[in-house]
Design an enzyme around this catalytic site. Sequence first.
Site, PDB file in Angstrom:
ATOM      1  N   ASP A 193      48.770  24.100 -10.115  1.00 33.79           N
ATOM      2  CA  ASP A 193      47.343  24.362  -9.768  1.00 33.79           C
ATOM      3  C   ASP A 193      47.135  24.709  -8.425  1.00 33.79           C
ATOM      4  O   ASP A 193      47.694  24.336  -7.283  1.00 33.79           O
ATOM      5  CB  ASP A 193      46.830  22.560  -9.626  1.00 33.79           C
ATOM      6  CG  ASP A 193      45.418  22.713  -8.952  1.00 33.79           C
ATOM      7  OD1 ASP A 193      44.771  23.880  -9.147  1.00 33.79           O
ATOM      8  OD2 ASP A 193      44.891  21.657  -8.664  1.00 33.79           O
ATOM      9  N   ASP A 195      41.792  21.879  -7.933  1.00 34.12           N
ATOM     10  CA  ASP A 195      40.961  21.037  -8.737  1.00 34.12           C
ATOM     11  C   ASP A 195      41.850  19.914  -9.586  1.00 34.12           C
ATOM     12  O   ASP A 195      41.049  19.329 -10.650  1.00 34.12           O
ATOM     13  CB  ASP A 195      40.166  21.928  -9.412  1.00 34.12           C
ATOM     14  CG  ASP A 195      40.869  22.941 -10.581  1.00 34.12           C
ATOM     15  OD1 ASP A 195      42.144  22.612 -10.583  1.00 34.12           O
ATOM     16  OD2 ASP A 195      40.195  23.426 -11.155  1.00 34.12           O
ATOM     17  N   ASP A 224      46.507  26.189 -13.528  1.00 31.30           N
ATOM     18  CA  ASP A 224      45.788  27.527 -13.765  1.00 31.30           C
ATOM     19  C   ASP A 224      46.681  28.708 -13.672  1.00 31.30           C
ATOM     20  O   ASP A 224      47.759  28.581 -13.327  1.00 31.30           O
ATOM     21  CB  ASP A 224      44.460  27.567 -12.658  1.00 31.30           C
ATOM     22  CG  ASP A 224      45.180  27.315 -11.346  1.00 31.30           C
ATOM     23  OD1 ASP A 224      46.132  27.962 -10.849  1.00 31.30           O
ATOM     24  OD2 ASP A 224      44.622  26.685 -10.551  1.00 31.30           O
ATOM     25  N   ASP A 264      49.106  31.203 -28.277  1.00 34.44           N
ATOM     26  CA  ASP A 264      48.689  30.104 -29.135  1.00 34.44           C
ATOM     27  C   ASP A 264      47.553  30.515 -29.786  1.00 34.44           C
ATOM     28  O   ASP A 264      46.189  30.567 -29.381  1.00 34.44           O
ATOM     29  CB  ASP A 264      48.622  28.663 -28.427  1.00 34.44           C
ATOM     30  CG  ASP A 264      49.307  27.577 -29.147  1.00 34.44           C
ATOM     31  OD1 ASP A 264      48.857  27.649 -30.542  1.00 34.44           O
ATOM     32  OD2 ASP A 264      49.716  26.671 -28.712  1.00 34.44           O
ATOM     33  N   ASP A 318      49.141  27.832 -34.591  1.00 34.06           N
ATOM     34  CA  ASP A 318      48.815  26.274 -34.690  1.00 34.06           C
ATOM     35  C   ASP A 318      48.691  26.065 -36.123  1.00 34.06           C
ATOM     36  O   ASP A 318      47.886  26.357 -36.747  1.00 34.06           O
ATOM     37  CB  ASP A 318      47.743  26.015 -33.859  1.00 34.06           C
ATOM     38  CG  ASP A 318      47.649  24.539 -33.657  1.00 34.06           C
ATOM     39  OD1 ASP A 318      48.578  23.863 -32.998  1.00 34.06           O
ATOM     40  OD2 ASP A 318      46.379  24.172 -33.876  1.00 34.06           O
ATOM     41  N   GLU A 327      54.022  27.226 -36.277  1.00 36.70           N
ATOM     42  CA  GLU A 327      54.150  25.628 -36.084  1.00 36.70           C
ATOM     43  C   GLU A 327      54.332  25.034 -37.564  1.00 36.70           C
ATOM     44  O   GLU A 327      53.054  24.747 -38.165  1.00 36.70           O
ATOM     45  CB  GLU A 327      53.027  24.691 -35.386  1.00 36.70           C
ATOM     46  CG  GLU A 327      53.382  23.433 -35.313  1.00 36.70           C
ATOM     47  CD  GLU A 327      52.089  22.497 -34.861  1.00 36.70           C
ATOM     48  OE1 GLU A 327      52.242  21.256 -34.509  1.00 36.70           O
ATOM     49  OE2 GLU A 327      50.861  23.069 -34.924  1.00 36.70           O
ATOM     50  N   HIS A 382      55.121  20.120 -26.361  1.00 34.26           N
ATOM     51  CA  HIS A 382      53.921  19.365 -25.822  1.00 34.26           C
ATOM     52  C   HIS A 382      53.252  18.260 -26.605  1.00 34.26           C
ATOM     53  O   HIS A 382      52.259  17.565 -26.430  1.00 34.26           O
ATOM     54  CB  HIS A 382      52.526  20.222 -25.375  1.00 34.26           C
ATOM     55  CG  HIS A 382      52.223  21.021 -26.772  1.00 34.26           C
ATOM     56  ND1 HIS A 382      53.066  21.840 -27.418  1.00 34.26           N
ATOM     57  CD2 HIS A 382      51.002  20.652 -27.588  1.00 34.26           C
ATOM     58  CE1 HIS A 382      52.120  22.178 -28.596  1.00 34.26           C
ATOM     59  NE2 HIS A 382      50.909  21.501 -28.513  1.00 34.26           N
ATOM     60  N   ASP A 383      53.646  18.180 -28.018  1.00 28.39           N
ATOM     61  CA  ASP A 383      53.301  17.157 -28.985  1.00 28.39           C
ATOM     62  C   ASP A 383      54.376  16.154 -29.073  1.00 28.39           C
ATOM     63  O   ASP A 383      54.306  15.509 -30.148  1.00 28.39           O
ATOM     64  CB  ASP A 383      53.258  18.011 -30.390  1.00 28.39           C
ATOM     65  CG  ASP A 383      51.892  18.898 -30.407  1.00 28.39           C
ATOM     66  OD1 ASP A 383      51.110  18.524 -29.614  1.00 28.39           O
ATOM     67  OD2 ASP A 383      51.923  19.724 -31.048  1.00 28.39           O
TER      68      ASP A 383
END
Length: 561
Positions: free
Chosen positions: A21, A25, A29, A98, A203, A265, A330-331
Amino acid sequence: MDKKWWHSAVVYEIYCKSFCDSDGDGIGDLRGVMSKLPMLKELGINCIWFTPIYTSPQVDNGYDVADYRSIDPAYGTLDDFRELLDMAHSMGIRVIMDVVVNHSSDEHEWFRESRKSKDNPYRNYYIWQPPKEDGSEPNNWGSYFREGNGSAWEFDEATGEYYFHQYSIKMPDLNWEYEPLRREVCDMLNWWLDLGVDGFRLDVFTRFKKTPGFPDTQKKPNELLDRNGFVVDQSMCTNIEGIHEIIHELYTEVFGKRECVTVGEGAGVWYGNALPYVHPDREELDMVYHFDLAYRGRLFISPDQFRRVQKKWAEVIEQGGWSVQYLSNHDSARQVSCYGCDSEAYRKASAKLLGVLVHTTPGTPFVYQGEEIGMTNVKYEAIEDYNCRYTVGDYGAMVASGVSPREAIDRLAPQSRDNARTPYQWDGTENAGFTSGKPWIKVNPRYEEINLESDRANDDSIFEFYKKLIALRKSCPAIVEGDLTFLFDGHESIISYTRSCEAQTLLVIANYSGDPVDFELPEEIAGGKWNRILSNTESSSPSLARRSLTPWEVEIYELVK
Ligand code: GLC
């Protein structure tokens, strides 16, 4: 094999929200990513896969896209993205996006229009069905995220029909039967290629087509998770006849027109049905990643499973296809916590061992952010601290089925996708150096022990080991194109194999367990002269004459010809 750059590449997956970041915030990013590109260059990766960074209400952290041609303001602007792309390209790093087009967000302009009236020009961009005579849902299909009453259909007052959503109620499925929708998607993908991206990760592409006529599933409900008679049955919407034609159309209209890499995927793709998706003659995709080995919910892989799956996928490659090697993303939960050992004693050794398995088996390795410093699972005690839609949905379903909240959390925590989504641990300062603000998801409390800065300061670290491992791929042809032959078939803790091509033969020996193990190499191997090129244990003597391995020890040898 017609050699392409991605055969010998290493892909690094960035979950932008949790990476770095730059503006305090609490949300990662693009400027944060830019500031870390030198670290990725140093690691040696060739390509970044960005999970979705488009404008999104963030119901599923960006997998709910509200505008496919913009960057979410929390991450930056399109100009920031252009700058990032230029920076990455100047460092020799490619960037893939993605593409989430099984569904969009319900806040996408297309859906806002679609739901207005039955004759709206966008009506058929989505899947609408009238209620059954009694007013109920069109069939008994359940949705993966188990929201609302568990159904994959949501009633919409405005037009008195139901729309279909395999995932969240706020993520309606797009209608791939409708030609104008397909054209729109192709235009959008070409727009990103024009902008300079190098390819796409698709995806849940196997789920674009649904069983025609939407018949009820006959599958028995899962007593713990399925609710109100709505049953999650992936076979109703996965690999349905006609899916290959759709992917081929994307190839003809987009992927095949220029230099661009594609990775799908592969939900529901296994070694038995993969080849048509990834054989170059078929003109569909370059590679898919499968769930035969690692997936959310698989907390252990046995050496037998590893050998069986690797052998079968090696056959897919021998027949002209290609594959992806990974053990987490990430899954899923963190690989060192599931398939290695995240105790202080063995975290380092086992993380390196898993790295070797991924980077020396056939296919393109994908590294998920934080894996290169051995980031571990986290455990939150309150359901409010979880964000993953599966965890929250399954928790609700389990509690409704009578499981106590405590037990539900205990059962769901080890497999929650949030394990992988905690902020990247850059250093030992507050919030692990991820943000100067309040992180959007709680930092893993082990950040003082596990972080990049301390890995950097230590020659023996996982990060330094990954650098060597990634460099090996560039100097060892056998890693990219060699045959795969397993030794010690049936052994309960040793995973060992050779990778062999004309120019080179490599041997990997790994003790995939927390106990020491004795072994004796077959004569045809032991008789050769081998040079050890990488190992995770300093103390071991670099000789194959040795007959034992310490817990989680791994070594790579090269045959001296
Ligand atoms: C894919 C994504 C996952 C997302 C789902 C719905 O499986 O990887 O993160 O939740 O699709 O888009």
